[in-house]
Motif scaffolding. Sequence first.
Motif, PDB file in Angstrom:
ATOM      1  N   ARG A  48      57.718  69.903  37.848  1.00  0.00           N
ATOM      2  CA  ARG A  48      57.517  69.011  36.695  1.00  0.00           C
ATOM      3  C   ARG A  48      57.154  69.859  35.478  1.00  0.00           C
ATOM      4  O   ARG A  48      56.188  70.625  35.521  1.00  0.00           O
ATOM      5  CB  ARG A  48      56.398  68.017  37.019  1.00  0.00           C
ATOM      6  CG  ARG A  48      55.926  67.216  35.827  1.00  0.00           C
ATOM      7  CD  ARG A  48      54.856  66.231  36.262  1.00  0.00           C
ATOM      8  NE  ARG A  48      54.218  65.608  35.128  1.00  0.00           N
ATOM      9  CZ  ARG A  48      53.089  64.925  35.202  1.00  0.00           C
ATOM     10  NH1 ARG A  48      52.485  64.766  36.370  1.00  0.00           N
ATOM     11  NH2 ARG A  48      52.557  64.381  34.121  1.00  0.00           N
ATOM     12  N   ARG A  88      45.561  63.396  29.224  1.00  0.00           N
ATOM     13  CA  ARG A  88      46.887  63.042  29.749  1.00  0.00           C
ATOM     14  C   ARG A  88      47.484  61.802  29.100  1.00  0.00           C
ATOM     15  O   ARG A  88      48.704  61.646  29.028  1.00  0.00           O
ATOM     16  CB  ARG A  88      46.797  62.792  31.261  1.00  0.00           C
ATOM     17  CG  ARG A  88      46.192  63.946  32.024  1.00  0.00           C
ATOM     18  CD  ARG A  88      45.860  63.564  33.451  1.00  0.00           C
ATOM     19  NE  ARG A  88      44.889  62.462  33.507  1.00  0.00           N
ATOM     20  CZ  ARG A  88      44.430  61.926  34.624  1.00  0.00           C
ATOM     21  NH1 ARG A  88      44.863  62.378  35.789  1.00  0.00           N
ATOM     22  NH2 ARG A  88      43.541  60.945  34.608  1.00  0.00           N
ATOM     23  N   VAL A  89      46.596  60.902  28.650  1.00  0.00           N
ATOM     24  CA  VAL A  89      47.051  59.590  28.174  1.00  0.00           C
ATOM     25  C   VAL A  89      46.303  59.253  26.891  1.00  0.00           C
ATOM     26  O   VAL A  89      45.113  59.535  26.783  1.00  0.00           O
ATOM     27  CB  VAL A  89      46.693  58.480  29.207  1.00  0.00           C
ATOM     28  CG1 VAL A  89      47.406  57.181  28.887  1.00  0.00           C
ATOM     29  CG2 VAL A  89      46.995  58.921  30.618  1.00  0.00           C
ATOM     30  N   LEU A  98      51.829  58.652  27.014  1.00  0.00           N
ATOM     31  CA  LEU A  98      51.486  59.946  27.604  1.00  0.00           C
ATOM     32  C   LEU A  98      51.472  60.995  26.504  1.00  0.00           C
ATOM     33  O   LEU A  98      52.272  60.932  25.565  1.00  0.00           O
ATOM     34  CB  LEU A  98      52.510  60.344  28.669  1.00  0.00           C
ATOM     35  CG  LEU A  98      52.588  59.456  29.920  1.00  0.00           C
ATOM     36  CD1 LEU A  98      53.622  60.010  30.892  1.00  0.00           C
ATOM     37  CD2 LEU A  98      51.234  59.337  30.600  1.00  0.00           C
ATOM     38  N   GLU A 136      58.361  62.399  36.803  1.00  0.00           N
ATOM     39  CA  GLU A 136      57.272  63.281  37.245  1.00  0.00           C
ATOM     40  C   GLU A 136      57.181  63.363  38.763  1.00  0.00           C
ATOM     41  O   GLU A 136      57.594  62.444  39.468  1.00  0.00           O
ATOM     42  CB  GLU A 136      55.920  62.685  36.787  1.00  0.00           C
ATOM     43  CG  GLU A 136      55.839  62.336  35.322  1.00  0.00           C
ATOM     44  CD  GLU A 136      54.533  61.616  34.982  1.00  0.00           C
ATOM     45  OE1 GLU A 136      53.861  61.113  35.897  1.00  0.00           O
ATOM     46  OE2 GLU A 136      54.202  61.577  33.789  1.00  0.00           O
ATOM     47  N   LYS A 184      53.482  54.796  42.568  1.00  0.00           N
ATOM     48  CA  LYS A 184      53.847  56.227  42.508  1.00  0.00           C
ATOM     49  C   LYS A 184      53.578  56.871  43.866  1.00  0.00           C
ATOM     50  O   LYS A 184      53.338  56.175  44.841  1.00  0.00           O
ATOM     51  CB  LYS A 184      53.119  56.945  41.361  1.00  0.00           C
ATOM     52  CG  LYS A 184      51.624  56.708  41.297  1.00  0.00           C
ATOM     53  CD  LYS A 184      50.855  57.673  40.397  1.00  0.00           C
ATOM     54  CE  LYS A 184      51.292  57.763  38.969  1.00  0.00           C
ATOM     55  NZ  LYS A 184      50.389  58.657  38.190  1.00  0.00           N
TER      56      LYS A 184
END
Length: 351
Positions: A48, A88-89, A98, A136, A184
Amino acid sequence: MADLAKRFRQNPLLSPESLNPSLEGLEITCLLNPGVFRFDGKIWILVRVAERPAQRDDIISFPVLDENGIKIIEIDSKHPELNKQDPRVINYKGADYLTTLSHLRLLCSDNGFDFYEPEEFGLLTGKGEDQAFGIEDCRVSLIEGTYYLTFTSVSSNGVGVGLKTTQNWKDFTEQGMILPPHNKDCALFEEKINGVFYALHRPSSVDIGGNYIWLAQSPDGVHWGKHTCILKTRNGRWDSQRVGAGAAPIKTPQGWLEIYHGANAEHQYCLGAFLMDLNDPSKVLARTDDAIMIPSESYELNGFFGQVVFTNGHIVEGDKLTIYYGAADEFVCGAVFSIQEILSALNYQYA
Ligand code: MAN
């Protein structure tokens, strides 16, 4: 319990500087969470690659995908409706974005620790509305000669699991979103059990329920049903907030062994293991009480998001399990375990 991982002395194997950005004007911020497989006599990682423009103090900028390709969004970093607590966010005017855009890239190696990017393979980038914030953390499972790539598809519609299949790593069949948001950490078993495909996955519930590991069945590897919750978080322990599958379960005489990640309330990500019945993997037979790998090296403690060891790819050679893992959400690393040692650490009376 002791950390059972023997880390590669070459760690980190790859850092953001190891590769070139996919586009001028972008920087690679994180190189992490590789899917791993064997192909053509080599070990391959599908890593990734998370990118964004170089950051300035006054503006937060990040890429998203639209029908014309990459678009850069810029936000005043002092804007009152901006929350940027998590690297990250971000949340801006009530919507989540993101801070980086991820694609997947193929690298290969003859010895398992020197990786290079062969020229003849393309980048795997997000496509369409449901992948506008990227793709991802791909798991790669080889089932009857076909590679199944299960990855996280992110967009303002949510976080779900996408699937591509390939046999030669050049031609891919897009199988669409197989598990809708929020989901996920999907890993397919590498063989059918009694003629049926099985997968581990991790739906998340905001209200009743939690971030638990589920098992699903499929007649064809594409359409999934018969979902059942098999592994939960444990209050007050290293895996109290979230658990999620690593790569494909490992077949042992004792059962299917799965390496999983668990996070606690402080967002520390460790690895543990559990064992499923060979004939009916919905039966969890045993689980490690303690983590078998805990962030401890500087490259695991300090980085884009520190205190993280996260795996979604491995190679099995007899008793030797080589995991490749993302460290501090920034580096690609490797470590070796003895499968027997992990099996010995399992508790059959686990709580
Ligand atoms: C979490 C983290 C991020 C990831 C998003 C979307 O916030 O795992 O690294 O980008 O989820 O999947």
